[in-house]
Design an enzyme around this catalytic site. Structure first.
Site, PDB file in Angstrom:
ATOM      1  N   ARG A 102       0.861  -1.245   0.009  1.00 35.89           N
ATOM      2  CA  ARG A 102      -0.031   0.038   0.071  1.00 35.89           C
ATOM      3  C   ARG A 102       0.951   1.244  -0.052  1.00 35.89           C
ATOM      4  O   ARG A 102       1.629   1.263   0.833  1.00 35.89           O
ATOM      5  CB  ARG A 102      -0.911  -0.040   1.234  1.00 35.89           C
ATOM      6  CG  ARG A 102      -1.483   1.393   1.466  1.00 35.89           C
ATOM      7  CD  ARG A 102      -2.654   1.219   2.646  1.00 35.89           C
ATOM      8  NE  ARG A 102      -3.876   0.402   2.042  1.00 35.89           N
ATOM      9  CZ  ARG A 102      -4.987   0.741   2.543  1.00 35.89           C
ATOM     10  NH1 ARG A 102      -5.160   1.368   3.476  1.00 35.89           N
ATOM     11  NH2 ARG A 102      -6.105   0.211   1.894  1.00 35.89           N
ATOM     12  N   HIS A 129      -7.442   0.782  -6.347  1.00 35.04           N
ATOM     13  CA  HIS A 129      -7.766   0.221  -5.259  1.00 35.04           C
ATOM     14  C   HIS A 129      -8.401  -1.194  -5.741  1.00 35.04           C
ATOM     15  O   HIS A 129      -9.485  -1.489  -5.539  1.00 35.04           O
ATOM     16  CB  HIS A 129      -8.383   0.703  -4.147  1.00 35.04           C
ATOM     17  CG  HIS A 129      -8.471   0.043  -2.992  1.00 35.04           C
ATOM     18  ND1 HIS A 129      -7.641  -0.881  -2.374  1.00 35.04           N
ATOM     19  CD2 HIS A 129      -8.881   0.719  -1.289  1.00 35.04           C
ATOM     20  CE1 HIS A 129      -7.678  -1.241  -1.098  1.00 35.04           C
ATOM     21  NE2 HIS A 129      -8.689  -0.485  -0.562  1.00 35.04           N
ATOM     22  N   GLN A 132     -10.149  -3.872  -3.199  1.00 40.07           N
ATOM     23  CA  GLN A 132     -11.268  -3.150  -2.570  1.00 40.07           C
ATOM     24  C   GLN A 132     -12.459  -3.582  -3.722  1.00 40.07           C
ATOM     25  O   GLN A 132     -13.639  -3.920  -3.563  1.00 40.07           O
ATOM     26  CB  GLN A 132     -11.254  -1.832  -2.321  1.00 40.07           C
ATOM     27  CG  GLN A 132     -12.605  -1.320  -1.915  1.00 40.07           C
ATOM     28  CD  GLN A 132     -13.229  -1.624  -0.569  1.00 40.07           C
ATOM     29  OE1 GLN A 132     -12.343  -1.861   0.459  1.00 40.07           O
ATOM     30  NE2 GLN A 132     -14.372  -2.341  -0.447  1.00 40.07           N
ATOM     31  N   ASP A 219     -17.243   7.583  -1.214  1.00 40.58           N
ATOM     32  CA  ASP A 219     -16.007   7.161  -0.626  1.00 40.58           C
ATOM     33  C   ASP A 219     -15.542   8.618   0.216  1.00 40.58           C
ATOM     34  O   ASP A 219     -16.442   9.597  -0.346  1.00 40.58           O
ATOM     35  CB  ASP A 219     -14.734   6.990  -1.558  1.00 40.58           C
ATOM     36  CG  ASP A 219     -13.449   6.644  -0.660  1.00 40.58           C
ATOM     37  OD1 ASP A 219     -13.298   6.237   0.421  1.00 40.58           O
ATOM     38  OD2 ASP A 219     -12.456   6.631  -1.439  1.00 40.58           O
ATOM     39  N   CYS A 259     -16.396   1.699   0.700  1.00 42.37           N
ATOM     40  CA  CYS A 259     -15.026   1.152   0.903  1.00 42.37           C
ATOM     41  C   CYS A 259     -14.732   1.297   2.575  1.00 42.37           C
ATOM     42  O   CYS A 259     -13.868   0.209   2.837  1.00 42.37           O
ATOM     43  CB  CYS A 259     -13.808   1.570   0.135  1.00 42.37           C
ATOM     44  SG  CYS A 259     -13.739   3.241   0.347  1.00 42.37           S
ATOM     45  N   ARG A 287     -13.577  -8.384   1.850  1.00 40.20           N
ATOM     46  CA  ARG A 287     -12.259  -8.145   1.384  1.00 40.20           C
ATOM     47  C   ARG A 287     -11.323  -9.474   1.787  1.00 40.20           C
ATOM     48  O   ARG A 287     -10.536  -9.809   0.943  1.00 40.20           O
ATOM     49  CB  ARG A 287     -11.712  -7.113   2.364  1.00 40.20           C
ATOM     50  CG  ARG A 287     -12.265  -5.802   2.079  1.00 40.20           C
ATOM     51  CD  ARG A 287     -11.697  -4.997   0.848  1.00 40.20           C
ATOM     52  NE  ARG A 287     -10.206  -5.283   0.665  1.00 40.20           N
ATOM     53  CZ  ARG A 287      -9.671  -4.176   1.003  1.00 40.20           C
ATOM     54  NH1 ARG A 287     -10.286  -3.225   1.620  1.00 40.20           N
ATOM     55  NH2 ARG A 287      -8.286  -4.121   0.952  1.00 40.20           N
TER      56      ARG A 287
HETATM   57  N1  NVA Z   1      -9.819   6.971  -1.116  1.00 37.78           N
HETATM   58  C1  NVA Z   1      -9.562   6.427   0.140  1.00 37.78           C
HETATM   59  C2  NVA Z   1      -9.680   5.069   0.028  1.00 37.78           C
HETATM   60  C3  NVA Z   1      -9.417   4.480   1.492  1.00 37.78           C
HETATM   61  C4  NVA Z   1      -9.567   2.819   1.543  1.00 37.78           C
HETATM   62  C5  NVA Z   1      -8.043   6.954   0.149  1.00 37.78           C
HETATM   63  O1  NVA Z   1      -7.194   6.474  -0.544  1.00 37.78           O
HETATM   64  O2  NVA Z   1      -7.598   7.038   1.577  1.00 37.78           O
HETATM   65  N1   CP Z   2     -11.086  -0.223   2.416  1.00 36.10           N
HETATM   66  C1   CP Z   2      -9.743  -0.070   2.939  1.00 36.10           C
HETATM   67  O1   CP Z   2      -8.970  -0.351   2.049  1.00 36.10           O
HETATM   68  O2   CP Z   2      -9.512  -0.066   4.244  1.00 36.10           O
HETATM   69  P1   CP Z   2      -8.394   0.090   5.125  1.00 36.10           P
HETATM   70  O3   CP Z   2      -7.818   1.499   4.730  1.00 36.10           O
HETATM   71  O4   CP Z   2      -8.687   0.019   6.543  1.00 36.10           O
HETATM   72  O5   CP Z   2      -7.400  -0.879   4.712  1.00 36.10           O
END
Ligand code: NVA
Ligand code: CP
Length: 300
Positions: A102, A129, A132, A219, A259, A287
């Site tokens: 990540r 992502h 997800q 989101d 998400c 997930r």
């Molecule tokens: N758009 C959000 C998704 C988190 C799962 C982020 O990147 O923070």
């Molecule tokens: N939706 C998601 O990826 O959650 P986290 O940021 O908690 O991993």
């Protein structure tokens, strides 16, 4: 399947095959049937951003599959002190059987795959992502019986989630409608591809986008890494919310997906969130199952 870097790299058949395996693994888990398909294997999990779902579901997923997962925070890795990703990839390939990462830049994930010799799984970048959205597709199929033909409406920032939802939705035969403020559209190449390959629209008009939707998705207004813009974004996105007015124009019985983490009173009202909590937390649960399928496909 070697890696999961972005959904563009998967065919519709490959996506279906992941979802089918995820259903199977979910069944085995619920019925206490052992499924140690990755016995003795090790997954490294590099995190440059926070996570609840991704971290815990991958870690538990590897345990369920008979392997182990190593949580590698970038604060502790030499990568956080400037060791190049090219070198990290080659070193970790000597110890591990796969890496979940990540991070911010998509290029970093692609570089890890280019220089490493083990499967790389994208656990979120600023660009996309994929894990997800595979869980989202699995949940939509569970609730609707099929994915194809449903209208998916996404309301909010044209971010990583929007990008992956467009690709996954169009590949699986959904109509995809995005409502976002001007200047906050999803990736332009993805939108061009979507328009050429399916039924796609992007508009500032939230109610037009939500009309007859089977699935409504939203989101956060400010993603990880955009904390400094949060106050400004709150003003820009103020109307981009899933609320009763939006639900009223969607199809009767429309499902809501998020998400997570969610900001009640921002992108979704507390009322709509709680009314659709069952679907949203099934989505979070999925997930685990879908990522186990990805792990088996890549590392099995
Ligand atoms: N758009 C959000 C998704 C988190 C799962 C982020 O990147 O923070
Ligand atoms: N939706 C998601 O990826 O959650 P986290 O940021 O908690 O991993």
């Amino acid at each position: 399947m070697k890696h999961l870097l972005k959904l563009q790299d998967l065919s519709r058949e490959e996506i279906c095959s992941i979802l089918n395996m995820a259903d199977q693994l979910k069944y085995e888990k619920k019925h206490g049937i052992e499924h140690k398909r990755l016995a003795g294997k090790s997954l490294g999990m590099i995190f440059q951003k926070s996570s609840t779902r991704t971290r815990v579901s991958f870690e538990v997923g590897m345990y369920d599959l008979g392997g182990q997962a190593l949580f590698l925070s970038s604060n502790d890795l030499q990568i956080g002190r400037g060791e190049p990703v090219e070198d990290t990839a080659r070193v970790l390939s000597r110890y591990l059987d796969g890496i979940m990462i990540r991070t911010y830049k998509q290029e970093e994930v692609e570089k890890l795959a280019e220089y490493g010799s083990i499967p790389i799984i994208n656990g979120l970048t600023d660009y996309c992502h994929p894990c997800q959205v595979l869980a989202d597709l699995m949940t939509i199929r569970e609730y609707k019986g099929a994915i194809q033909g449903n209208k998916l409406t996404y309301i909010g920032d044209g971010n990583n989630m929007a990008n992956s939802l467009i690709v996954g939705g169009i590949k699986m035969g959904m109509k995809v409608s995005i409502a976002c403020p001007k200047g906050y559209e999803p990736d332009s190449e993805i939108m061009k591809w979507a328009a050429e390959n399916g039924e796609f629209e992007c508009t500032e008009d939230i109610l037009a986008a939500a009309k007859d939707a089977d699935v409504l998705y939203t989101d956060v207004w400010a993603s990880m890494g955009q904390e400094a813009e949060a106050a400004e974004r709150k003003k820009i996105f103020v109307n981009y919310q899933i609320n009763d007015e939006v639900m009223a124009v969607a199809k009767k019985g429309a499902m809501v997906q998020h998400c997570l983490p969610a900001h009640r009173g921002e992108e979704i009202t507390a009322k709509v969130f709680e009314e659709h909590a069952a679907e949203i937390f099934d989505e979070a649960e999925n997930r685990l199952h879908v990522q186990k399928a990805v792990l088996v496909k890549c590392m099995g």
